[in-house]
Design a protein around this motif. Structure first.
Motif, PDB file in Angstrom:
ATOM      1  N   MET A   1       0.795  -1.129   0.186  1.00  0.00           N
ATOM      2  CA  MET A   1       0.068  -0.110   0.062  1.00  0.00           C
ATOM      3  C   MET A   1       0.778   1.181   0.030  1.00  0.00           C
ATOM      4  SD  MET A   1      -2.878  -1.007  -0.275  1.00  0.00           S
ATOM      5  CE  MET A   1      -4.002   0.369   0.120  1.00  0.00           C
ATOM      6  N   ASN A   2       1.845   1.379   0.942  1.00  0.00           N
ATOM      7  CA  ASN A   2       3.108   2.341   0.881  1.00  0.00           C
ATOM      8  C   ASN A   2       3.476   2.297  -0.427  1.00  0.00           C
ATOM      9  OD1 ASN A   2       2.353   2.964   3.654  1.00  0.00           O
ATOM     10  ND2 ASN A   2       3.985   1.803   4.320  1.00  0.00           N
ATOM     11  N   LEU A   3       4.049   1.626  -0.912  1.00  0.00           N
ATOM     12  CA  LEU A   3       4.732   1.550  -2.311  1.00  0.00           C
ATOM     13  C   LEU A   3       3.555   2.069  -3.558  1.00  0.00           C
ATOM     14  CD1 LEU A   3       6.856  -1.579  -2.444  1.00  0.00           C
ATOM     15  CD2 LEU A   3       7.550   0.552  -2.504  1.00  0.00           C
ATOM     16  N   MET A   4       2.486   1.436  -3.095  1.00  0.00           N
ATOM     17  CA  MET A   4       1.513   2.047  -4.455  1.00  0.00           C
ATOM     18  C   MET A   4       1.282   3.447  -4.181  1.00  0.00           C
ATOM     19  SD  MET A   4      -1.278  -1.425  -5.019  1.00  0.00           S
ATOM     20  CE  MET A   4      -1.967  -0.901  -3.254  1.00  0.00           C
ATOM     21  N   SER A   5       1.113   4.051  -2.931  1.00  0.00           N
ATOM     22  CA  SER A   5       0.681   5.466  -2.646  1.00  0.00           C
ATOM     23  C   SER A   5       1.967   6.042  -3.239  1.00  0.00           C
ATOM     24  CB  SER A   5       0.736   5.766  -1.296  1.00  0.00           C
ATOM     25  OG  SER A   5      -0.694   4.860  -0.702  1.00  0.00           O
ATOM     26  N   GLU A   6       3.102   5.738  -2.944  1.00  0.00           N
ATOM     27  CA  GLU A   6       4.213   6.687  -3.281  1.00  0.00           C
ATOM     28  C   GLU A   6       4.400   6.609  -4.891  1.00  0.00           C
ATOM     29  OE1 GLU A   6       7.902   5.024  -2.044  1.00  0.00           O
ATOM     30  OE2 GLU A   6       7.218   5.165   0.317  1.00  0.00           O
ATOM     31  N   GLN A   7       4.195   5.487  -5.675  1.00  0.00           N
ATOM     32  CA  GLN A   7       4.167   5.318  -7.068  1.00  0.00           C
ATOM     33  C   GLN A   7       2.978   6.278  -7.627  1.00  0.00           C
ATOM     34  OE1 GLN A   7       3.648   1.626  -8.874  1.00  0.00           O
ATOM     35  NE2 GLN A   7       4.388   2.312 -10.811  1.00  0.00           N
TER      36      GLN A   7
END
Length: 140
Positions: free
Chosen positions: A88-94
């Motif tokens: 979820m964090n990676l998707m938010s960052e992306q």
């Protein structure tokens, strides 16, 4: 008469002796049967003790296995939760990066389009002036 009584007594004594010997044999058989029953009872008690021990060991093994399974389930749950959080964090960052890039591209395109529109209006204005001048020259 005494002879008859003696004979009767002798017969009775013999009968009593036979009955006593029969009873001795019955008591002997009963003693053997009681001994065998005691042996069987002891064997059953030993077997029960062994079975109770096996059942106890199996219950302990089952409890240990259940605890291990519960620990494994907790660990898997933790891993899944951690992976989910990280994804979820990676998707938010992306998503944020992509949004920023699209915003920059939009600003850049607006600048370029603004320049093109400016030139378009300059060319249209120049064409109108050139057309006006050409028309005035033709009329004269």
């Amino acid at each position: 008469m005494i002879n008859t009584i003696m004979t009767d007594l002798n017969t009775e004594v013999q009968l009593l002796k036979k009955e006593v010997s029969d009873m001795k044999m019955i008591y002997s058989r009963l003693d053997k049967a009681i001994e065998k029953i005691s042996d069987v009872s002891n064997s059953i008690n030993r077997m029960l003790a062994v079975h109770e021990e096996k059942i106890s060991q199996q219950e302990e093994a089952q409890i240990r296995t259940e605890q291990e399974i519960n620990n494994d389930i907790k660990e898997l749950h933790s891993r899944i939760s951690t992976n989910n959080r990280e994804l979820m964090n990676l998707m938010s960052e992306q998503h944020k990066e992509q949004t920023d890039k699209m915003t920059k591209l939009e600003i850049e395109l607006q600048g370029r389009v603004g320049v093109l529109e400016k030139w378009r209006w300059i060319i249209i204005g120049g064409s109108i002036v050139a057309g006006f001048i050409i028309q005035k020259m033709i009329i004269l």
